[in-house]
Write a protein that holds these residues in place. Structure first.
Motif, short mmCIF file in Angstrom:
data_model
loop_
_atom_site.label_atom_id
_atom_site.label_comp_id
_atom_site.label_asym_id
_atom_site.label_seq_id
_atom_site.Cartn_x
_atom_site.Cartn_y
_atom_site.Cartn_z
N LYS A 65 -13.13 -12.96 34.44
CA LYS A 65 -12.82 -13.47 33.09
C LYS A 65 -14.02 -13.29 32.18
N TRP A 66 -13.76 -12.75 30.98
CA TRP A 66 -14.81 -12.60 29.99
C TRP A 66 -14.41 -13.37 28.76
N LEU A 67 -15.38 -13.94 28.09
CA LEU A 67 -15.08 -14.82 26.96
C LEU A 67 -15.11 -14.07 25.64
N GLU A 68 -14.34 -14.60 24.68
CA GLU A 68 -14.34 -14.05 23.33
C GLU A 68 -15.30 -14.86 22.47
N PRO A 69 -15.70 -14.31 21.30
CA PRO A 69 -16.64 -15.05 20.45
C PRO A 69 -16.18 -16.47 20.14
N ARG A 70 -14.88 -16.66 19.90
CA ARG A 70 -14.43 -18.03 19.58
C ARG A 70 -14.56 -18.97 20.78
N ASP A 71 -14.50 -18.41 21.98
CA ASP A 71 -14.72 -19.25 23.16
C ASP A 71 -16.13 -19.85 23.14
N PHE A 72 -17.07 -19.06 22.68
CA PHE A 72 -18.45 -19.54 22.61
C PHE A 72 -18.56 -20.72 21.64
N ASP A 73 -17.87 -20.61 20.51
CA ASP A 73 -17.89 -21.71 19.54
C ASP A 73 -17.28 -22.97 20.12
N VAL A 74 -16.17 -22.78 20.82
CA VAL A 74 -15.50 -23.92 21.44
C VAL A 74 -16.42 -24.59 22.47
N ILE A 75 -17.07 -23.77 23.27
CA ILE A 75 -17.97 -24.33 24.28
C ILE A 75 -19.11 -25.09 23.60
N LYS A 97 -26.99 -18.01 25.08
CA LYS A 97 -27.05 -19.45 24.86
C LYS A 97 -26.03 -19.72 23.76
N VAL A 98 -25.12 -20.66 23.99
CA VAL A 98 -24.14 -20.92 22.93
C VAL A 98 -24.86 -21.61 21.76
N SER A 99 -24.35 -21.43 20.56
CA SER A 99 -24.91 -22.19 19.46
C SER A 99 -23.80 -22.60 18.51
N LEU A 100 -23.88 -23.82 18.09
CA LEU A 100 -22.84 -24.38 17.23
C LEU A 100 -22.97 -23.77 15.84
N PRO A 101 -21.90 -23.18 15.32
CA PRO A 101 -21.98 -22.62 13.96
C PRO A 101 -22.08 -23.74 12.92
N ASP A 102 -22.48 -23.42 11.69
CA ASP A 102 -22.57 -24.45 10.64
C ASP A 102 -21.20 -24.91 10.19
N ARG A 103 -20.22 -24.04 10.43
CA ARG A 103 -18.86 -24.33 10.02
C ARG A 103 -17.94 -23.96 11.17
N VAL A 104 -17.02 -24.87 11.49
CA VAL A 104 -16.11 -24.64 12.61
C VAL A 104 -14.72 -24.40 12.05
N GLU A 105 -14.24 -23.18 12.19
CA GLU A 105 -12.97 -22.83 11.57
C GLU A 105 -11.87 -22.56 12.58
N GLY A 106 -10.73 -23.21 12.35
CA GLY A 106 -9.55 -22.90 13.13
C GLY A 106 -9.59 -23.33 14.59
N LEU A 107 -10.51 -24.20 14.94
CA LEU A 107 -10.61 -24.61 16.34
C LEU A 107 -10.24 -26.07 16.55
N LEU A 108 -10.35 -26.86 15.49
CA LEU A 108 -10.09 -28.29 15.64
C LEU A 108 -8.99 -28.72 14.69
N LYS A 109 -8.17 -29.64 15.17
CA LYS A 109 -7.11 -30.19 14.35
C LYS A 109 -7.70 -31.36 13.56
N CYS A 110 -7.30 -31.51 12.31
CA CYS A 110 -7.78 -32.66 11.54
C CYS A 110 -6.96 -33.89 11.96
N PRO A 111 -7.66 -35.01 12.26
CA PRO A 111 -6.92 -36.21 12.71
C PRO A 111 -6.17 -36.92 11.58
N ASN A 112 -6.46 -36.55 10.35
CA ASN A 112 -5.77 -37.16 9.22
C ASN A 112 -4.41 -36.48 9.03
N MET A 113 -3.34 -37.18 9.37
CA MET A 113 -2.01 -36.55 9.36
C MET A 113 -1.59 -36.12 7.96
N THR A 114 -2.18 -36.71 6.92
CA THR A 114 -1.81 -36.32 5.56
C THR A 114 -2.70 -35.17 5.04
#
Ligand SMILES: [Zn+2]
Length: 161
Positions: A65-75, A97-114
């Protein structure tokens, strides 16, 4: 070599080793990467082993298994200390070494339902700004909702690609 270190270094032939995961987080990493072992992936999960850097750590080894760039952001969201080793023919050929980007796009759901990103008829990619890395704190760029480290795993909508 002690038995303990044999457990750690036993090698895979081709694949990926995710190392320096904070102790106890290996299962979360597999979960957010969408790896469940159902497709027959050969996975070794080593938890709570001694680490010079972290005290205790987890390691995941995935054969073939090889990871994609977005996998690194998730990790990086769950295990900012993680390193990813690419193994070919039993040798580590690349180390990241993974590094957290300054902006996380399309990986997390917003908990605010509205939040507009949760509108069914809109297909807006979520965007979170990283306000703080340690402790982890992110803010939705659409509605301002703040999320913390402990919310991350349940807010990963990674599987909804
Ligand atoms: Zn939002």
């Amino acid at each position: 070599m002690s038995e303990k270190s044999t457990l750690v270094v036993s090698k895979i032939k081709h694949g990926t080793v995710i190392d320096h995961i904070p102790a106890g987080k290996a299962m979360n990493i597999l979960s957010v990467l969408g790896i469940r072992g159902e497709k027959g992936d050969r996975i070794a999960i080593i938890m709570n082993v001694e680490s010079e850097k972290l005290g205790k750590k987890d390691i995941i080894k995935i054969e073939g298994k090889w990871l994609e760039p977005r996998d690194f952001d998730v990790i990086s969201l769950i295990a900012p200390s993680a390193t990813v080793n690419i193994v070919e023919n039993f040798e580590v050929v690349k180390k990241y070494k993974v590094s957290l980007p300054d902006r996380v796009e399309g990986l997390l759901k917003c908990p605010n339902m509205t939040c507009i990103t949760n509108e069914r008829n809109e297909s807006i990619k979520t965007k979170f700004k990283v306000l703080s890395r340690d402790p982890l704190k992110l803010q939705c760029e659409y509605c301002g909702t703040i999320i913390y480290k402990d919310d991350i795993v349940k807010l990963t909508n990674y599987l909804k690609k």
